[in-house]
Write an enzyme that holds these catalytic residues in place. Structure first.
Site, PDB file in Angstrom:
ATOM      1  N   CYS A 168       3.262 -19.289  51.718  1.00  0.00           N
ATOM      2  CA  CYS A 168       2.782 -20.475  52.429  1.00  0.00           C
ATOM      3  C   CYS A 168       1.761 -21.225  51.564  1.00  0.00           C
ATOM      4  O   CYS A 168       0.937 -20.604  50.887  1.00  0.00           O
ATOM      5  CB  CYS A 168       2.143 -20.040  53.747  1.00  0.00           C
ATOM      6  SG  CYS A 168       1.319 -21.367  54.653  1.00  0.00           S
TER       7      CYS A 168
ATOM      8  N   CYS B  80      30.769  -2.251  26.838  1.00  0.00           N
ATOM      9  CA  CYS B  80      30.973  -3.278  27.857  1.00  0.00           C
ATOM     10  C   CYS B  80      32.386  -3.835  27.761  1.00  0.00           C
ATOM     11  O   CYS B  80      33.065  -3.712  26.739  1.00  0.00           O
ATOM     12  CB  CYS B  80      29.942  -4.395  27.671  1.00  0.00           C
ATOM     13  SG  CYS B  80      30.085  -5.749  28.859  1.00  0.00           S
TER      14      CYS B  80
ATOM     15  N   CYS C 299     -14.142 -14.724  -6.119  1.00  0.00           N
ATOM     16  CA  CYS C 299     -14.698 -13.414  -6.465  1.00  0.00           C
ATOM     17  C   CYS C 299     -15.129 -13.372  -7.932  1.00  0.00           C
ATOM     18  O   CYS C 299     -16.296 -13.098  -8.241  1.00  0.00           O
ATOM     19  CB  CYS C 299     -13.680 -12.320  -6.176  1.00  0.00           C
ATOM     20  SG  CYS C 299     -14.237 -10.649  -6.615  1.00  0.00           S
TER      21      CYS C 299
ATOM     22  N   CYS D 253     -12.357  -3.066 -15.367  1.00  0.00           N
ATOM     23  CA  CYS D 253     -11.354  -2.401 -16.201  1.00  0.00           C
ATOM     24  C   CYS D 253     -10.159  -2.007 -15.337  1.00  0.00           C
ATOM     25  O   CYS D 253     -10.328  -1.389 -14.275  1.00  0.00           O
ATOM     26  CB  CYS D 253     -11.964  -1.158 -16.856  1.00  0.00           C
ATOM     27  SG  CYS D 253     -10.758  -0.119 -17.715  1.00  0.00           S
TER      28      CYS D 253
ATOM     29  N   CYS E 146      -3.884  -6.723 -21.872  1.00  0.00           N
ATOM     30  CA  CYS E 146      -5.303  -6.386 -21.942  1.00  0.00           C
ATOM     31  C   CYS E 146      -5.755  -5.698 -20.668  1.00  0.00           C
ATOM     32  O   CYS E 146      -5.290  -6.010 -19.566  1.00  0.00           O
ATOM     33  CB  CYS E 146      -6.108  -7.659 -22.173  1.00  0.00           C
ATOM     34  SG  CYS E 146      -7.890  -7.397 -22.213  1.00  0.00           S
TER      35      CYS E 146
ATOM     36  N   CYS F 287      -9.848   2.174 -15.009  1.00  0.00           N
ATOM     37  CA  CYS F 287     -10.749   2.959 -14.153  1.00  0.00           C
ATOM     38  C   CYS F 287     -11.379   2.152 -13.030  1.00  0.00           C
ATOM     39  O   CYS F 287     -12.122   2.708 -12.215  1.00  0.00           O
ATOM     40  CB  CYS F 287     -11.839   3.605 -14.993  1.00  0.00           C
ATOM     41  SG  CYS F 287     -12.995   2.391 -15.722  1.00  0.00           S
TER      42      CYS F 287
ATOM     43  N   CYS G  84      16.770   7.639  20.780  1.00  0.00           N
ATOM     44  CA  CYS G  84      16.227   6.279  20.854  1.00  0.00           C
ATOM     45  C   CYS G  84      14.924   6.137  20.063  1.00  0.00           C
ATOM     46  O   CYS G  84      14.653   5.084  19.483  1.00  0.00           O
ATOM     47  CB  CYS G  84      15.994   5.878  22.313  1.00  0.00           C
ATOM     48  SG  CYS G  84      17.511   5.804  23.305  1.00  0.00           S
TER      49      CYS G  84
END
Length: 533
Positions: free
Chosen positions: A182, A247, A316, A321, A307, A324, A267
């Site tokens: 309603c 199906c 940044c 290296c 290199c 390392c 599944c």
């Protein structure tokens, strides 16, 4: 994943389970299997031409639109009769309880008043409409003659036009109209189908009817729509166990997870495999194996030059290296061996190689299955007829060719998913892995023999009917290969569905011939005698 371009190898309602059937099933009506009754303009015609009679104990049913509507109408009528309510009220009840008759009865007979209050099925108005000649509409607040005022079971008065617009707008907004209440914000009285059909136009009535029809499937826990492209059939399952079904449209899928048919793989394995194929996990493995993170900002960097002096991208600009990852300003002891880094890269490379091994074979069998489906169409539409004319055989007598290609299509599907199974088989369960690869290898070798023979020999008979091999020999060998391949896959499927449990009793341990000590399967000499086994 497979596309929806499937062939219905079995009957309308058969579980796609050839594993337990009689190999020499002579009850199938092949005389009417290949006819000119259907047009070849669509894939559905191929489906109609390849149906076989299914087993009598199938645990699912394929429902077409008329079946769904009939079941829905019967369910509504049953509830309305038992509860002595209108069919519109019965529909509200059934929708709330996901079309479960038992749940409706349980709730209704436990506390009818509570159910009526919760669902807004009032048996009498909660307010009395005044006996004035003109009554104010609760939406537009204009005065209207009494005969132009309508209301739901609650009694809140609205003019016909406002109420019609309210219902029509809700119907056009979507399936939410099925729980319409309603317009009064404080009232929960349901606006049922009788009120809808009384007020709205035919277009809205049809939409409402469609939403109601679809809700019977989408809210019913035992029925699901077939996910095949453009398919309007639904599948009703007798239980909630995941299983591969076919199906009527020809699409094969798992009823439980609605993914591509994947027996004998569960599944969860399929979900993990699909997720791995689609997410970025392999990209991350590549990044881990081929790049290193900037020690400052952690962005991955791939080395292209010779290199070892690396400079990260702006903003940044950190210099370090490559070997390392140390700061070049304090660069020393670069030649120190770091076991952890090497193991990390090796592990990432192994993961990529393992995934590529299984995925390549999964994809190859998937593609091979699609090609086999295409060949099956050609067998149905062209080759059977040509061979029938060349060798004076009925189409019923040539059914063995069709059965061979049906076996090939199904075995390619099974083999495809066994590679997903193999990928997730734990590395430490060596005995199970060895059994799995042995059974898979036998099945795959049998399938390759069958597939190759079916392709080459049928083409040979079409090109040179008087070739070196007579038709009877061809028939005998193709039937034999079909049966052998079926047996191989029965063993493979049975073993995987049992979790390779045979390993626990017959393969994981073996007794020494001399001292009877139970040795691990990997051992080539007895642990007790150190020399004999």
């Amino acid at each position: 994943m497979d596309s929806g371009d499937e062939i219905n190898i079995y009957s309308d309602n058969e579980v796609n389970d050839y594993y337990g059937e009689d190999e020499n099933n002579s009850d199938c009506n092949y005389d009417s299997l290949i006819t000119e009754e259907d047009s070849m303009d669509s894939d559905d015609s191929y489906t109609k031409k390849t149906r076989l009679e299914g087993p009598k104990d199938q645990n699912y049913a394929v429902l077409k639109q008329s079946d769904i509507r009939e079941r829905q109408e019967n369910t509504i009528a049953e509830v309305a009769t038992i509860l002595s309510v209108s069919e519109a009220a019965a529909t509200v009840l059934l929708r709330h309880y996901n079309w479960s008759v038992s749940k409706v009865h349980e709730a209704w007979f436990a506390d009818e008043d509570r159910v009526r209050k919760n669902l807004g099925l009032f048996d009498k108005p909660i307010i009395e409409i005044p006996c004035d000649s003109e009554i104010m509409c609760g939406i537009c607040f204009d005065l209207f003659p009494r005969d132009e005022i309508v209301s739901a079971a609650c009694g809140h008065p609205y003019c016909i036009e406002c109420f019609r617009c309210y219902i029509s707008t809700s119907i056009n907004d979507g399936p939410g109209c099925l729980i319409l209440r309603c317009p009064d914000m404080t009232c929960c009285a349901a606006i049922d189908g009788d009120m809808v059909n009384k007020l709205v136009l035919d277009e809205e009535k049809n939409k409402y009817s469609t939403y109601l029809y679809r809700s019977y499937v989408e809210e019913n826990k035992k029925i699901k729509w077939c996910p095949g492209p453009g398919c309007e059939y639904a599948i009703e399952f007798d239980d909630n166990q995941g299983w591969d079904v076919t199906c009527t449209c020809g699409f094969m899928f798992c009823w439980n997870c609605v993914e591509d048919a994947h027996r004998p793989v569960d599944c969860e394995t399929v979900a993990n495999w699909i997720a791995k194929d689609h997410d970025e996990s392999e990209t991350m493995n590549w990044i881990l194996a081929k790049t290193k993170p900037c020690p400052k900002c952690a962005r991955p960097i791939e080395k292209k030059g010779g290199c070892m002096h690396m400079t990260c991208n702006p903003p940044c600009n950190y210099e370090f290296c490559w070997i390392c990852l140390g700061d070049l300003d304090n660069h020393w002891n670069c030649n120190g061996y770091k076991e952890d880094k090497k193991k990390e890269v090796e592990e990432a490379n192994r993961d990529i190689e393992k995934y590529n091994h299984y995925y390549e074979r999964w994809a190859a069998n998937n593609l091979s299955r699609q090609k086999a489906l295409s060949t099956l169409r050609t067998v149905i539409t062209e080759q059977i007829e040509e061979l029938s004319e060349m060798h004076d055989k009925t189409q019923f007598q040539l059914r063995f060719i069709l059965e061979a290609w049906q076996q090939i299509v199904e075995c390619r599907r099974v083999l495809k998913w066994t590679y997903a199974y193999g990928y997730y088989l734990p590395e430490d369960e060596k005995a199970k892995k060895r059994l799995f690869e042995f059974l898979q290898g036998e099945a795959e070798a049998g399938l390759e023999r069958l597939h190759g023979y079916a392709e080459k020999e049928v083409r040979q008979f079409l090109k040179d009917p008087e070739g070196s091999v007579n038709f009877e020999e061809f028939e005998l060998k193709l039937k034999s290969l079909t049966g052998i391949t079926k047996n191989y896959f029965e063993k493979l499927v049975g073993a995987l569905e049992n979790g390779l449990s045979e390993v626990q009793t017959s393969i994981e341990y073996k007794n020494c011939d001399l001292c009877t000590f139970a040795n691990s399967w990997e051992n080539v000499t007895c642990e007790m005698g150190q020399m004999h086994l």
